[in-house]
Design a protein around this motif. Structure first.
Motif, PDB file in Angstrom:
ATOM      1  N   GLU A  17       5.586   8.155   7.492  1.00 22.48           N
ATOM      2  CA  GLU A  17       6.370   7.927   8.706  1.00 22.48           C
ATOM      3  C   GLU A  17       6.054   6.561   9.314  1.00 22.48           C
ATOM      4  OE1 GLU A  17       5.796   9.799  12.945  1.00 22.48           O
ATOM      5  OE2 GLU A  17       6.909  11.200  11.661  1.00 22.48           O
ATOM      6  N   ARG A  18       4.767   6.225   9.364  1.00 22.27           N
ATOM      7  CA  ARG A  18       4.360   4.938   9.932  1.00 22.27           C
ATOM      8  C   ARG A  18       4.907   3.776   9.106  1.00 22.27           C
ATOM      9  NH1 ARG A  18       0.520   1.798   8.420  1.00 22.27           N
ATOM     10  NH2 ARG A  18      -0.645   3.399   7.321  1.00 22.27           N
ATOM     11  N   VAL A  19       4.722   3.826   7.789  1.00 17.37           N
ATOM     12  CA  VAL A  19       5.167   2.737   6.918  1.00 17.37           C
ATOM     13  C   VAL A  19       6.677   2.555   7.025  1.00 17.37           C
ATOM     14  CG1 VAL A  19       5.430   2.011   4.497  1.00 17.37           C
ATOM     15  CG2 VAL A  19       3.228   2.888   5.305  1.00 17.37           C
ATOM     16  N   VAL A  20       7.425   3.640   6.942  1.00 18.72           N
ATOM     17  CA  VAL A  20       8.886   3.552   6.981  1.00 18.72           C
ATOM     18  C   VAL A  20       9.356   3.007   8.327  1.00 18.72           C
ATOM     19  CG1 VAL A  20      11.008   4.933   6.962  1.00 18.72           C
ATOM     20  CG2 VAL A  20       9.254   5.307   5.226  1.00 18.72           C
ATOM     21  N   ASN A  21       8.766   3.461   9.414  1.00 21.91           N
ATOM     22  CA  ASN A  21       9.170   2.965  10.724  1.00 21.91           C
ATOM     23  C   ASN A  21       8.738   1.525  10.951  1.00 21.91           C
ATOM     24  OD1 ASN A  21      10.679   4.960  12.486  1.00 21.91           O
ATOM     25  ND2 ASN A  21       9.116   6.235  11.525  1.00 21.91           N
ATOM     26  N   GLU A  22       7.622   1.115  10.391  1.00 15.14           N
ATOM     27  CA  GLU A  22       7.220  -0.290  10.477  1.00 15.14           C
ATOM     28  C   GLU A  22       8.237  -1.170   9.761  1.00 15.14           C
ATOM     29  OE1 GLU A  22       3.224  -0.443   8.966  1.00 15.14           O
ATOM     30  OE2 GLU A  22       2.357   0.173  10.886  1.00 15.14           O
ATOM     31  N   ILE A  23       8.715  -0.726   8.615  1.00 12.44           N
ATOM     32  CA  ILE A  23       9.747  -1.484   7.897  1.00 12.44           C
ATOM     33  C   ILE A  23      11.018  -1.525   8.733  1.00 12.44           C
ATOM     34  CG2 ILE A  23      11.226  -1.579   5.857  1.00 12.44           C
ATOM     35  CD1 ILE A  23       8.873  -0.129   4.341  1.00 12.44           C
ATOM     36  N   ALA A  24      11.434  -0.387   9.255  1.00  9.23           N
ATOM     37  CA  ALA A  24      12.669  -0.303  10.033  1.00  9.23           C
ATOM     38  C   ALA A  24      12.625  -1.195  11.276  1.00  9.23           C
ATOM     39  CB  ALA A  24      12.945   1.146  10.441  1.00  9.23           C
ATOM     40  N   GLN A  25      11.433  -1.366  11.848  1.00  5.55           N
ATOM     41  CA  GLN A  25      11.299  -2.147  13.066  1.00  5.55           C
ATOM     42  C   GLN A  25      10.860  -3.587  12.813  1.00  5.55           C
ATOM     43  OE1 GLN A  25       9.136   0.151  16.092  1.00  5.55           O
ATOM     44  NE2 GLN A  25       9.886   2.004  15.081  1.00  5.55           N
ATOM     45  N   GLY A  26      10.822  -3.985  11.545  1.00  5.64           N
ATOM     46  CA  GLY A  26      10.473  -5.363  11.215  1.00  5.64           C
ATOM     47  C   GLY A  26       8.999  -5.691  11.362  1.00  5.64           C
ATOM     48  N   LEU A  27       8.142  -4.680  11.424  1.00  2.52           N
ATOM     49  CA  LEU A  27       6.706  -4.916  11.537  1.00  2.52           C
ATOM     50  C   LEU A  27       6.043  -5.013  10.166  1.00  2.52           C
ATOM     51  CD1 LEU A  27       5.973  -2.356  14.390  1.00  2.52           C
ATOM     52  CD2 LEU A  27       6.308  -4.835  14.591  1.00  2.52           C
ATOM     53  N   ARG A  28       6.789  -4.649   9.141  1.00  2.00           N
ATOM     54  CA  ARG A  28       6.337  -4.711   7.745  1.00  2.00           C
ATOM     55  C   ARG A  28       7.572  -5.073   6.928  1.00  2.00           C
ATOM     56  NH1 ARG A  28       2.358  -1.043   4.537  1.00  2.00           N
ATOM     57  NH2 ARG A  28       1.731  -0.423   6.598  1.00  2.00           N
ATOM     58  N   THR A  29       7.407  -5.931   5.938  1.00  2.00           N
ATOM     59  CA  THR A  29       8.557  -6.303   5.112  1.00  2.00           C
ATOM     60  C   THR A  29       8.907  -5.176   4.146  1.00  2.00           C
ATOM     61  OG1 THR A  29       7.252  -7.289   3.332  1.00  2.00           O
ATOM     62  CG2 THR A  29       7.903  -8.756   5.178  1.00  2.00           C
ATOM     63  N   LEU A  30      10.152  -5.185   3.705  1.00  2.00           N
ATOM     64  CA  LEU A  30      10.577  -4.210   2.706  1.00  2.00           C
ATOM     65  C   LEU A  30       9.745  -4.375   1.441  1.00  2.00           C
ATOM     66  CD1 LEU A  30      12.439  -1.959   1.735  1.00  2.00           C
ATOM     67  CD2 LEU A  30      14.136  -3.717   1.157  1.00  2.00           C
ATOM     68  N   ASP A  31       9.491  -5.606   1.034  1.00  2.00           N
ATOM     69  CA  ASP A  31       8.689  -5.835  -0.174  1.00  2.00           C
ATOM     70  C   ASP A  31       7.269  -5.290  -0.022  1.00  2.00           C
ATOM     71  OD1 ASP A  31      10.785  -6.983  -1.559  1.00  2.00           O
ATOM     72  OD2 ASP A  31      10.205  -9.036  -1.071  1.00  2.00           O
ATOM     73  N   ALA A  32       6.681  -5.416   1.165  1.00  2.00           N
ATOM     74  CA  ALA A  32       5.347  -4.847   1.388  1.00  2.00           C
ATOM     75  C   ALA A  32       5.412  -3.319   1.319  1.00  2.00           C
ATOM     76  CB  ALA A  32       4.784  -5.299   2.730  1.00  2.00           C
ATOM     77  N   GLY A  33       6.471  -2.750   1.860  1.00  3.14           N
ATOM     78  CA  GLY A  33       6.652  -1.307   1.777  1.00  3.14           C
ATOM     79  C   GLY A  33       6.830  -0.842   0.343  1.00  3.14           C
ATOM     80  N   VAL A  34       7.572  -1.615  -0.431  1.00  4.50           N
ATOM     81  CA  VAL A  34       7.762  -1.284  -1.850  1.00  4.50           C
ATOM     82  C   VAL A  34       6.418  -1.359  -2.575  1.00  4.50           C
ATOM     83  CG1 VAL A  34       8.797  -2.081  -4.018  1.00  4.50           C
ATOM     84  CG2 VAL A  34      10.201  -1.891  -1.953  1.00  4.50           C
ATOM     85  N   GLY A  35       5.586  -2.319  -2.213  1.00  5.67           N
ATOM     86  CA  GLY A  35       4.250  -2.419  -2.810  1.00  5.67           C
ATOM     87  C   GLY A  35       3.427  -1.171  -2.518  1.00  5.67           C
ATOM     88  N   TRP A  36       3.479  -0.694  -1.267  1.00  4.28           N
ATOM     89  CA  TRP A  36       2.785   0.541  -0.901  1.00  4.28           C
ATOM     90  C   TRP A  36       3.331   1.709  -1.725  1.00  4.28           C
ATOM     91  CZ3 TRP A  36       5.259   4.758   1.448  1.00  4.28           C
ATOM     92  CH2 TRP A  36       4.420   5.796   1.844  1.00  4.28           C
ATOM     93  N   PHE A  37       4.649   1.838  -1.765  1.00  4.55           N
ATOM     94  CA  PHE A  37       5.305   2.924  -2.472  1.00  4.55           C
ATOM     95  C   PHE A  37       4.971   2.885  -3.967  1.00  4.55           C
ATOM     96  CE2 PHE A  37       9.067   4.597  -4.730  1.00  4.55           C
ATOM     97  CZ  PHE A  37       9.140   5.869  -4.181  1.00  4.55           C
ATOM     98  N   SER A  38       4.996   1.714  -4.554  1.00  2.09           N
ATOM     99  CA  SER A  38       4.745   1.565  -5.986  1.00  2.09           C
ATOM    100  C   SER A  38       3.321   1.966  -6.362  1.00  2.09           C
ATOM    101  CB  SER A  38       4.997   0.123  -6.424  1.00  2.09           C
ATOM    102  OG  SER A  38       6.359  -0.196  -6.257  1.00  2.09           O
ATOM    103  N   GLY A  39       2.401   1.884  -5.431  1.00  2.00           N
ATOM    104  CA  GLY A  39       1.016   2.254  -5.691  1.00  2.00           C
ATOM    105  C   GLY A  39       0.753   3.746  -5.639  1.00  2.00           C
ATOM    106  N   LEU A  40       1.773   4.530  -5.301  1.00  2.40           N
ATOM    107  CA  LEU A  40       1.610   5.980  -5.193  1.00  2.40           C
ATOM    108  C   LEU A  40       1.813   6.664  -6.547  1.00  2.40           C
ATOM    109  CD1 LEU A  40       3.749   6.586  -1.972  1.00  2.40           C
ATOM    110  CD2 LEU A  40       1.244   6.383  -2.121  1.00  2.40           C
ATOM    111  N   ALA A  41       1.220   7.825  -6.685  1.00  2.82           N
ATOM    112  CA  ALA A  41       1.434   8.661  -7.870  1.00  2.82           C
ATOM    113  C   ALA A  41       2.888   9.142  -7.859  1.00  2.82           C
ATOM    114  CB  ALA A  41       0.490   9.849  -7.848  1.00  2.82           C
TER     115      ALA A  41
END
Length: 143
Positions: A17-41
């Motif tokens: 929830e935090r990561v997705v909302n940070e992306i939505a609010q411009g506090l985290r880039t989409l590419d940074a979010g994709v990096g987080w997501f890609s590191g998941l199982a």
């Protein structure tokens, strides 16, 4: 042991929830979010896709939001997730797509959610919002 598993699940949902909302609010880039997501199982990626699809549904996305989000996501409009989200009504079975499409699905879902949620923050929550996820503190960019 079940309590720990349950606690871990709640903590992971809060992180999502935090990561997705940070992306939505411009506090985290989409590419940074994709990096987080890609590191998941892979199983965690499926959970995230289900959660973000739920956020998009709650934000009442429209076909126009779908088109704008796809354009913002950098995903080809002919990719399965892009086609699914632009349907009227949108289709949400992203976690059922092949694992090779999970990152593309995440990019599309988060981008469309950002469009719809921004509209909702500006129209319904402006100046009087009590939703914690709409009032994230500005933070430094995280991977």
């Amino acid at each position: 042991m079940n309590e720990t598993s349950s606690d871990d699940g709640r903590a992971f949902r809060r992180e999502t929830e935090r990561v997705v909302n940070e992306i939505a609010q411009g506090l985290r880039t989409l590419d940074a979010g994709v990096g987080w997501f890609s590191g998941l199982a892979p199983a965690r990626r499926q959970e995230v896709l289900q959660d973000v699809a739920g956020y998009a549904m709650q934000a009442h996305i429209t076909a126009a939001d779908g088109r704008a989000g796809v354009a913002r996501s950098g995903v080809k409009p002919t990719a399965n997730p892009a086609v699914m989200i632009c349907m009227d009504p949108p289709r949400y079975g992203f976690a059922g797509l092949p694992a090779a499409e999970y990152v593309t699905s995440f990019r599309v879902l988060v981008s469309v959610f950002a469009i719809a949620d921004t509209r909702r923050r500006e129209m319904y929550c402006k100046g009087a919002c009590g939703h914690a996820w709409h009032n994230l503190p500005a933070a430094t960019e995280q991977p």
